[in-house]
Design a protein around this motif. Structure first.
Motif, PDB file in Angstrom:
ATOM      1  N   LEU A   1       0.837  -1.195   0.000  1.00  0.00           N
ATOM      2  CA  LEU A   1       0.000   0.000   0.000  1.00  0.00           C
ATOM      3  C   LEU A   1       0.873   1.246   0.000  1.00  0.00           C
ATOM      4  O   LEU A   1       1.705   1.421   0.898  1.00  0.00           O
ATOM      5  N   ILE A   2       0.726   2.129  -1.007  1.00  0.00           N
ATOM      6  CA  ILE A   2       1.533   3.331  -1.044  1.00  0.00           C
ATOM      7  C   ILE A   2       0.691   4.608  -1.003  1.00  0.00           C
ATOM      8  O   ILE A   2       1.183   5.658  -0.620  1.00  0.00           O
ATOM      9  N   ILE A   3      -0.537   4.546  -1.425  1.00  0.00           N
ATOM     10  CA  ILE A   3      -1.420   5.703  -1.334  1.00  0.00           C
ATOM     11  C   ILE A   3      -2.674   5.286  -0.591  1.00  0.00           C
ATOM     12  O   ILE A   3      -3.308   4.301  -0.934  1.00  0.00           O
ATOM     13  N   ASN A   4      -3.009   6.041   0.420  1.00  0.00           N
ATOM     14  CA  ASN A   4      -4.229   5.797   1.175  1.00  0.00           C
ATOM     15  C   ASN A   4      -4.813   7.159   1.496  1.00  0.00           C
ATOM     16  O   ASN A   4      -4.423   7.800   2.458  1.00  0.00           O
ATOM     17  N   GLU A   5      -5.695   7.627   0.596  1.00  0.00           N
ATOM     18  CA  GLU A   5      -6.279   8.943   0.786  1.00  0.00           C
ATOM     19  C   GLU A   5      -7.256   8.905   1.960  1.00  0.00           C
ATOM     20  O   GLU A   5      -7.488   7.869   2.554  1.00  0.00           O
ATOM     21  N   THR A   6      -7.825  10.057   2.252  1.00  0.00           N
ATOM     22  CA  THR A   6      -8.743  10.131   3.394  1.00  0.00           C
ATOM     23  C   THR A   6     -10.030   9.406   3.038  1.00  0.00           C
ATOM     24  O   THR A   6     -10.942   9.970   2.437  1.00  0.00           O
ATOM     25  N   VAL A   7     -10.035   8.137   3.343  1.00  0.00           N
ATOM     26  CA  VAL A   7     -11.158   7.276   3.032  1.00  0.00           C
ATOM     27  C   VAL A   7     -11.612   6.628   4.336  1.00  0.00           C
ATOM     28  O   VAL A   7     -10.765   6.228   5.135  1.00  0.00           O
ATOM     29  N   PRO A   8     -12.926   6.542   4.575  1.00  0.00           N
ATOM     30  CA  PRO A   8     -13.378   5.883   5.807  1.00  0.00           C
ATOM     31  C   PRO A   8     -12.769   4.498   5.948  1.00  0.00           C
ATOM     32  O   PRO A   8     -12.581   3.786   4.946  1.00  0.00           O
ATOM     33  N   ASN A   9     -12.480   4.086   7.181  1.00  0.00           N
ATOM     34  CA  ASN A   9     -11.852   2.771   7.345  1.00  0.00           C
ATOM     35  C   ASN A   9     -12.824   1.628   7.113  1.00  0.00           C
ATOM     36  O   ASN A   9     -12.466   0.461   7.289  1.00  0.00           O
ATOM     37  N   ARG A  10     -14.049   1.956   6.704  1.00  0.00           N
ATOM     38  CA  ARG A  10     -14.959   0.895   6.242  1.00  0.00           C
ATOM     39  C   ARG A  10     -14.493   0.336   4.889  1.00  0.00           C
ATOM     40  O   ARG A  10     -14.931  -0.731   4.471  1.00  0.00           O
ATOM     41  N   PHE A  11     -13.618   1.102   4.222  1.00  0.00           N
ATOM     42  CA  PHE A  11     -13.093   0.658   2.942  1.00  0.00           C
ATOM     43  C   PHE A  11     -11.741  -0.007   3.184  1.00  0.00           C
ATOM     44  O   PHE A  11     -10.834   0.621   3.743  1.00  0.00           O
ATOM     45  N   SER A  12     -11.595  -1.244   2.751  1.00  0.00           N
ATOM     46  CA  SER A  12     -10.309  -1.913   2.943  1.00  0.00           C
ATOM     47  C   SER A  12      -9.880  -2.592   1.644  1.00  0.00           C
ATOM     48  O   SER A  12     -10.554  -3.503   1.152  1.00  0.00           O
ATOM     49  N   PRO A  13      -8.772  -2.124   1.081  1.00  0.00           N
ATOM     50  CA  PRO A  13      -8.239  -2.769  -0.120  1.00  0.00           C
ATOM     51  C   PRO A  13      -7.398  -3.976   0.276  1.00  0.00           C
ATOM     52  O   PRO A  13      -6.835  -4.027   1.371  1.00  0.00           O
ATOM     53  N   LYS A  14      -7.350  -4.920  -0.674  1.00  0.00           N
ATOM     54  CA  LYS A  14      -6.493  -6.095  -0.444  1.00  0.00           C
ATOM     55  C   LYS A  14      -5.870  -6.483  -1.769  1.00  0.00           C
ATOM     56  O   LYS A  14      -6.549  -6.607  -2.773  1.00  0.00           O
ATOM     57  N   SER A  15      -4.560  -6.706  -1.744  1.00  0.00           N
ATOM     58  CA  SER A  15      -3.842  -7.078  -2.952  1.00  0.00           C
ATOM     59  C   SER A  15      -3.139  -8.409  -2.721  1.00  0.00           C
ATOM     60  O   SER A  15      -2.022  -8.454  -2.193  1.00  0.00           O
ATOM     61  N   PRO A  16      -3.764  -9.518  -3.126  1.00  0.00           N
ATOM     62  CA  PRO A  16      -3.156 -10.832  -2.912  1.00  0.00           C
ATOM     63  C   PRO A  16      -1.896 -11.042  -3.752  1.00  0.00           C
ATOM     64  O   PRO A  16      -1.006 -11.793  -3.365  1.00  0.00           O
ATOM     65  N   ASP A  17      -1.845 -10.398  -4.910  1.00  0.00           N
ATOM     66  CA  ASP A  17      -0.651 -10.423  -5.757  1.00  0.00           C
ATOM     67  C   ASP A  17      -0.701  -9.187  -6.627  1.00  0.00           C
ATOM     68  O   ASP A  17      -1.706  -8.464  -6.630  1.00  0.00           O
ATOM     69  N   LYS A  18       0.353  -8.926  -7.382  1.00  0.00           N
ATOM     70  CA  LYS A  18       0.406  -7.634  -8.059  1.00  0.00           C
ATOM     71  C   LYS A  18      -0.573  -7.520  -9.226  1.00  0.00           C
ATOM     72  O   LYS A  18      -0.743  -6.455  -9.793  1.00  0.00           O
TER      73      LYS A  18
END
Lengths: 115, 111
Positions: free
Chosen positions: B54-71
């Motif tokens: 994770l390199i960018i995490n803008e002001t987003v509610p923590n109800r939003f969660s990204p997940k990257s299992p591979d590139k």
């Protein structure tokens, strides 16, 4: 915060006329890109201009970049009805770290080309 | 073959539900993004992952969660959906800040 601002917000022209859209931005950039979005669809990359370039052409598209004024313009020549879409400019900052690769979009210009 | 594909294309769900949007790119790009486009068509970055980090995490509610299992994959999970989450969510990928390719978008409607 929003980086780019575009004008006009909406542009209505006749087929065959040229369409010019302008974009201004605030910070130092690595490159500036223009995208098209047809109604209800995704974004399509049109053209990229790097910060050390002043003008670029691609088919009927001409993009200029003035880094001293922090502005760019997109010219579509001999417009067609199929060019009707929203056009967005987007900038990539020179910064690294947490801003690396971050595309910041302008508000967009809605172009309508009447047959 | 679709370069950046995201599913589903449309998602209608009730407030309070949890939902996920999936994204896959077959371009070999090292960076993937999630953007949100609101009703006024304004596009804003939400997250960016570079090689699964994770390199960018803008002001987003923590109800939003990204997940990257591979590139090649970047999924977006949203908890406790609210009416204001209704928007079109775009996945994108890029290589060296140049070749950005966007998916066709997921139109999320929360009722």
């Amino acid at each position: 915060s929003q980086q780019g601002e575009e004008d006009p917000q909406a542009l209505s022209i006749q087929e065959g006329e040229n369409a010019t859209m302008n974009c201004s931005y605030k910070t130092s950039i690595n490159n500036l890109q223009w995208y098209r979005q047809n109604s209800g669809r995704g974004l399509v990359h049109l053209i990229l201009i790097r910060s050390n370039e002043r003008e670029k052409h691609s088919g009927r598209l001409r993009v200029t970049l003035d880094t001293s004024k922090k502005s760019s313009s997109l010219l579509i020549t001999a417009s067609r009805a199929a060019d009707t879409a929203s056009y967005f400019c987007a900038t990539v900052p020179n910064a690294g770290g947490t801003s690396y690769g971050k595309l910041t979009f302008g508000q967009g210009t809605i172009l309508t080309v009447h047959p | 073959d679709t370069a950046v594909s995201q599913t589903p294309k449309y998602l209608v769900t009730q407030m309070g539900n949890d939902k996920s949007i999936k994204c896959e790119q077959n371009l070999g790009h090292d960076t993937m993004y999630w953007y949100k486009q609101d009703s006024k068509k304004f596009l804003k970055i939400m997250f960016s992952y570079n090689n699964k980090e994770l390199i960018i995490n803008e002001t987003v509610p923590n109800r939003f969660s990204p997940k990257s299992p591979d590139k090649a994959h970047l999924n977006l999970h949203i908890n406790s959906l609210e009416l204001g989450d209704s928007a079109v969510y775009f996945c994108a990928s890029s290589q060296d800040r140049i070749g950005y390719t966007f998916g066709s978008g997921t139109r999320l409607t929360v009722v």
